[in-house]
Design a protein around this motif. Structure first.
Motif, mmCIF file in Angstrom:
data_model
loop_
_atom_site.group_PDB
_atom_site.id
_atom_site.type_symbol
_atom_site.label_atom_id
_atom_site.label_comp_id
_atom_site.label_asym_id
_atom_site.label_seq_id
_atom_site.Cartn_x
_atom_site.Cartn_y
_atom_site.Cartn_z
ATOM 1 N N THR A 696 68.713 36.340 -2.206
ATOM 2 C CA THR A 696 67.872 36.633 -0.924
ATOM 3 C C THR A 696 68.838 36.163 0.299
ATOM 4 N N ILE A 697 68.839 37.456 1.212
ATOM 5 C CA ILE A 697 69.761 37.245 2.326
ATOM 6 C C ILE A 697 69.016 37.527 3.653
ATOM 7 N N ASP A 698 69.167 37.009 4.782
ATOM 8 C CA ASP A 698 68.514 37.418 5.964
ATOM 9 C C ASP A 698 69.323 38.683 6.656
ATOM 10 N N SER A 699 68.779 38.944 7.773
ATOM 11 C CA SER A 699 69.191 40.267 8.319
ATOM 12 C C SER A 699 70.720 40.266 8.574
ATOM 13 N N THR A 700 71.342 39.270 8.601
ATOM 14 C CA THR A 700 72.579 39.239 9.237
ATOM 15 C C THR A 700 73.580 39.324 7.931
ATOM 16 N N GLY A 742 64.431 44.899 -4.119
ATOM 17 C CA GLY A 742 63.723 43.957 -3.316
ATOM 18 C C GLY A 742 64.271 43.996 -1.704
ATOM 19 N N GLY A 743 65.110 45.068 -1.591
ATOM 20 C CA GLY A 743 65.779 44.811 0.037
ATOM 21 C C GLY A 743 66.400 43.803 0.201
ATOM 22 N N LEU A 744 66.114 42.857 1.186
ATOM 23 C CA LEU A 744 66.799 41.497 1.352
ATOM 24 C C LEU A 744 66.893 40.595 0.410
ATOM 25 N N SER A 745 65.858 40.747 -0.713
ATOM 26 C CA SER A 745 65.844 39.733 -1.633
ATOM 27 C C SER A 745 66.378 40.430 -3.074
ATOM 28 N N GLY A 746 67.102 41.553 -2.825
ATOM 29 C CA GLY A 746 67.602 42.212 -3.982
ATOM 30 C C GLY A 746 69.219 42.451 -4.147
ATOM 31 N N ALA A 747 69.771 41.635 -2.822
ATOM 32 C CA ALA A 747 71.210 41.575 -3.033
ATOM 33 C C ALA A 747 72.046 41.163 -4.033
ATOM 34 N N ASP A 817 74.025 44.683 -0.491
ATOM 35 C CA ASP A 817 72.585 45.186 -0.354
ATOM 36 C C ASP A 817 72.433 46.619 0.045
ATOM 37 N N ASP A 818 71.009 46.831 -0.247
ATOM 38 C CA ASP A 818 70.890 48.377 -0.279
ATOM 39 C C ASP A 818 70.866 49.078 1.356
#
Length: 883
Positions: A696-700, A742-747, A817-818
């Motif tokens: 899970t990553i943040d926007s950065t 999961g977007g930012l939680s799917g990296a 990530d996506d």
């Protein structure tokens, strides 16, 4: 620049000018000597290298009726006129052809000559085309007869096999006509036979030849003590009936069929995986295991769409024989590949040599090639059907026209779809049933076909005896000498044609005294028959890679017995220990270990294996995780730790080599077991420095949470279900990957951890192939610091070199990530990493080469002495060789 121009002018023009000056001054002898030197040093080498292959008497070829191997023929020219007109370069067709000014006459067809060579030829002609090459009256009046003018029946391989009479004087140990015929011929050369091998050697030999495996301790002891003669026959029959027989002979046939699991290079982003390839492999194993009629095997492989159109019996998958070949950018090369596997694989005829011109040596006109091309081009691989490997006839089958010199734009006469002219019966009709594949198969399997059953009988003999009756197993052409004992090949061919049983021929051969002879050669035998051409002794043979690997896993108790199913990437550590016949074969990225051990190339039909001995093989045996794992497992199977060193050593020799050690071996081994281990540990295994997981990553791009992937099945993934209901297609393989849903939680993350303080430098390539979607975002991060970030969409892009300091135990994260939209997010990522530690040690790693599944625990530490001794026995010559 002027100096360079002057040098080029000097090299190109000075000799013709010297010719003119010397001749004007009347120096005739010197003129001719200079011209001769120029011709021999500059002109003849060009003609020999680029022209003689197709335009010479020595090459057996005179394309366009033009010969360039003597002065008279070159000036006379061929069908289109004079090739060389002295002093007139522009009127010389040779210059026109090599200059590529006429699309219908570009020579050589393989590519235009360098400008310097063209200039040399031009100035040779301008200066008078001095040519010292002459032909005798006999040569000029009597050209070599074309192979097409020779009666095919004048060559032994094109004559229907006939049974020979039994020899008048039978050797005392002959058990079969094969024994008698070989012994009678060998006796004329004063070659004495060896005795039959001892029973311990014989059981190892028969296990290898029929299964590719090794007998157990109990099986060896039982056979050695089972004295009645019928014991050997019972052993043979049991092994022929075993499922391992089908796997072993199926692997042999996969060499013939140029088997692989990918299409090769990925043209235009297409799927590289050859869908359903394993179905042909499994069909081949079943066919040999069930002793399917050899004629039916051929019928299914060429015409399964007619013999089993719904794939009810699984025989439609047999058409992989045609369709598991490489994908070519030029579809005509694909046609060539299929013609080659049919003709060399089944008939021992090199028909593809006639693609551009009549065969130089054999009675195969170009028209024959295009007759078969019409059959292949009238067949297509449908997008859907009962088998992904099938072919079917096009709606309107058609005949192909001959492509003169192999050039599609230069069309000749129509070539009706029909059988090869050298094997065709008088007044035999052309093929009219659809594409003609079914009719072709019937002509190939016809009992009176002189080649089909000879070719297969020779392949079987080669696998079992270790040398071929016919030295070129896939070329029975005019230049191929008959076997030293032709009656043996004909006898086996007739047996196969009559009974259609591969197992019957195998059984017959292995029951002969010839097969059972000892490989211990006497000095007299070596002197009279150094290469064992007359098979009066056994042949020492080294296990191929597949058998060696399987045998190691077998004695270690690790080998899985399951048959069939998806291929396994055996180059990835932690993959399932299945038989090597089930290994994943990637044409484009053939595992290095396959090349190291001479595994058949999947790019083309392989007549036989060639074995080398190179240092990389020894390095593999010393360092390969699978060998180390086998050594540890074998050591644990040997016996209890309570055994003393002598007792354990004896048990290890028996378990791994199937025999007791000699006194000297026992002494050396026990001394080795008592030596202390080195106090220094090994260098870090680069595979253990990598981890794979979901983040899970943040926007950065900074990682807030990292969870290691728990499941490995060719790639690391979230669970055994793929795609996973929670995270979708999240996975990482050696070169590829895909983010989760999961977007930012799917990296997805590749994590590399530093083994000490130092500086890491990375380079590589990140790519995204799809035209759709918004691409993927790639990030490098250390802890909470995002160091580098880029988006890739519909393109590949390199990065680096990029360098950062790392502390011992600190990780560099490679994050994908996506980029906001969860679709079309497959990516490729290859990273080469170099780490220079503060201690001065240098670590290098590759995200591709060092990718692995779970590593065995035994690789975490130095092997014990007993485990090391097990490894030594597993990599010994005795284990590697059959006799």
């Amino acid at each position: 620049m002027k100096f360079k121009v002057f040098r080029r002018l000097n090299e190109t023009f000075v000799i013709p000018i010297a010719f003119a000056l010397s001749c004007l001054l009347g120096q005739t002898a010197r003129c001719e000597e200079s011209q001769a030197d120029f011709f021999e040093s500059k002109i003849r080498p060009i003609l020999v290298e680029h022209c003689y292959e197709c335009h010479s008497n020595q090459g057996g070829e005179a394309g366009g009726n033009l010969r360039l191997d003597n002065a008279a023929s070159a000036r006379k020219g061929g069908d289109r006129g004079p090739a060389v007109v002295p002093s007139k370069a522009d009127d010389s067709l040779l210059i026109r052809a090599i200059s590529y000014v006429d699309p219908d006459m570009e020579m050589p067809p393989t590519g235009k000559l360098p400008d310097g060579q063209i200039e040399l030829l031009r100035h040779w002609i301008v200066s008078g085309a001095f040519d010292p090459r002459q032909t005798s009256d006999e040569d000029s009046s009597k050209q070599a007869a074309s192979p097409l003018e020779r009666d095919p029946k004048s060559h032994w391989a094109y004559v229907t096999p006939q049974r020979a009479q039994s020899p008048k004087h039978l050797a005392s140990d002959s058990q079969d006509f094969v024994d008698a015929a070989i012994a009678e011929t060998a006796a004329t050369k004063a070659i004495a036979p060896t005795s039959v091998a001892d029973r311990a050697t014989l059981i190892r030999r028969i296990y290898y030849d029929l299964t590719g495996l090794v007998p157990s301790i109990e099986e060896i002891a039982g056979f050695v003590n089972d004295k009645p003669p019928a014991a050997y026959e019972r052993l043979v029959d049991r092994l022929l009936a075993s499922p391992e027989f089908g796997e072993w002979f199926g692997r042999h046939w996969m060499d013939v069929a140029r088997y692989a699991d990918t299409v090769g290079y990925n043209f235009g982003g297409r799927e590289r995986r050859l869908i359903g390839s394993e179905r042909f492999r499994d069909w081949t194993i079943r066919a040999f295991g069930s002793d399917m009629s050899y004629a039916d095997m051929i019928r299914h492989q060429l015409g399964g769409d007619r013999t089993d159109p719904d794939n009810a019996g699984g025989n439609l998958d047999a058409m992989g024989f045609l369709t598991v070949g490489r994908l070519f950018l030029n579809h005509l090369d694909g046609v060539d590949d299929r013609i080659d596997v049919i003709t060399r694989g089944l008939l021992g005829m090199t028909v593809t040599c006639a693609r551009c011109h009549d065969h130089k040596f054999d009675p195969i006109p170009t028209k024959d090639y295009y007759a078969l091309a019409g059959i292949i081009l009238s067949s297509t691989k449908p997008d859907d059907g009962p088998s992904p490997l099938m072919m079917k006839d096009v709606d309107k089958p058609y005949d192909e026209t001959v492509m003169v010199r192999g050039q599609p734009g230069n069309r000749g006469e129509v070539a009706p779809r029909q059988f090869l002219s050298a094997l065709r019966r008088a007044d035999e009709p052309r093929f009219n049933d659809g594409s003609g594949r079914v009719e072709l198969a019937e002509r190939i399997v016809a009992p009176d076909n002189p080649l089909t059953y000879r070719v297969m009988a020779n392949r079987i003999w080669t696998h079992l005896i270790g040398v071929s009756l016919v030295e070129t197993p896939s070329d029975f052409g005019f230049r191929t000498k008959p076997p030293l004992v032709p009656a043996v090949l004909d006898e086996l061919a007739l047996d196969l044609a009559s009974h259609q049983s591969v197992k019957r021929v195998v059984r017959r051969i292995v029951l002969t005294t010839t097969y059972q002879r000892s490989s211990v050669a006497t000095p007299d035998a070596i002197e009279h028959d150094p290469h064992n051409d007359y098979a009066m002794r056994g042949n020492r043979r080294r296990r191929d890679f597949e058998s060696q690997r399987d045998a190691m896993l077998q004695v270690a108790g690790l080998l899985e017995e399951k048959q069939g199913g998806d291929p396994v990437d055996i180059s990835v550590v932690g993959s399932r220990p299945r038989r090597t016949v089930y290994a994943y074969i990637d044409r484009q990225n053939l595992p290095g270990v396959f090349r190291t051990f001479d595994v058949a190339s999947p790019d083309t039909h392989t007549p036989n294996r060639h074995y080398t001995t190179i240092p990389q093989q020894g390095l593999f045996y010393l360092n390969s995780p699978i060998v180390i794992q086998a050594a540890v497992s074998a050591a644990h199977r040997v016996g209890s730790e309570s055994l003393d060193d002598r007792g354990w050593t004896e048990a290890a020799f028996v378990r791994i080599l199937g025999r007791m050690p000699s006194q000297q071996e026992l002494d050396y081994s026990t001394k080795f077991l008592n030596e202390p281990l080195s106090p220094t540990g090994p260098a870090p295994d680069p595979r253990r420095t990598w981890e794979y997981g979901l983040a899970t990553i943040d926007s950065t791009g900074f990682i807030r949470r990292f969870d290691r992937f728990s499941t490995f099945d060719k790639s690391w993934q979230f669970s055994s279900t793929f795609p996973d209901p929670t995270v979708g297609y999240a996975q990482i393989s050696a070169e590829r990957g895909h983010p989760g849903n999961g977007g930012l939680s799917g990296a997805v993350v590749r994590r590399w951890t530093a083994p000490e303080d130092g500086t890491v430098t990375v380079t590589g390539v990140i790519g995204h192939a799809a035209e759709q979607g918004d691409g993927v975002r790639a990030t490098f991060a250390i802890g909470e610091s995002v160091l580098w970030q880029e988006v890739r969409k519909s393109r590949d892009g390199g990065f680096g070199p990029l360098s950062w300091p790392l502390q011992n135990g600190q990780s560099l994260d490679l994050i994908a990530d996506d980029n906001g939209t969860p679709s079309y997010d497959s990516f490729t990522w290859r990273t080469d990493l170099r780490f220079v530690g503060t201690s001065g040690r240098i670590f290098e790693s590759s995200s591709v080469n060092d990718f692995s599944g779970p590593l065995p625990q035994e690789m975490d530490s130095i092997l014990t002495r007993r485990e090391q001794l097990s490894q030594l026995l597993l990599i010994s010559n005795e284990f590697a060789f059959v006799d």
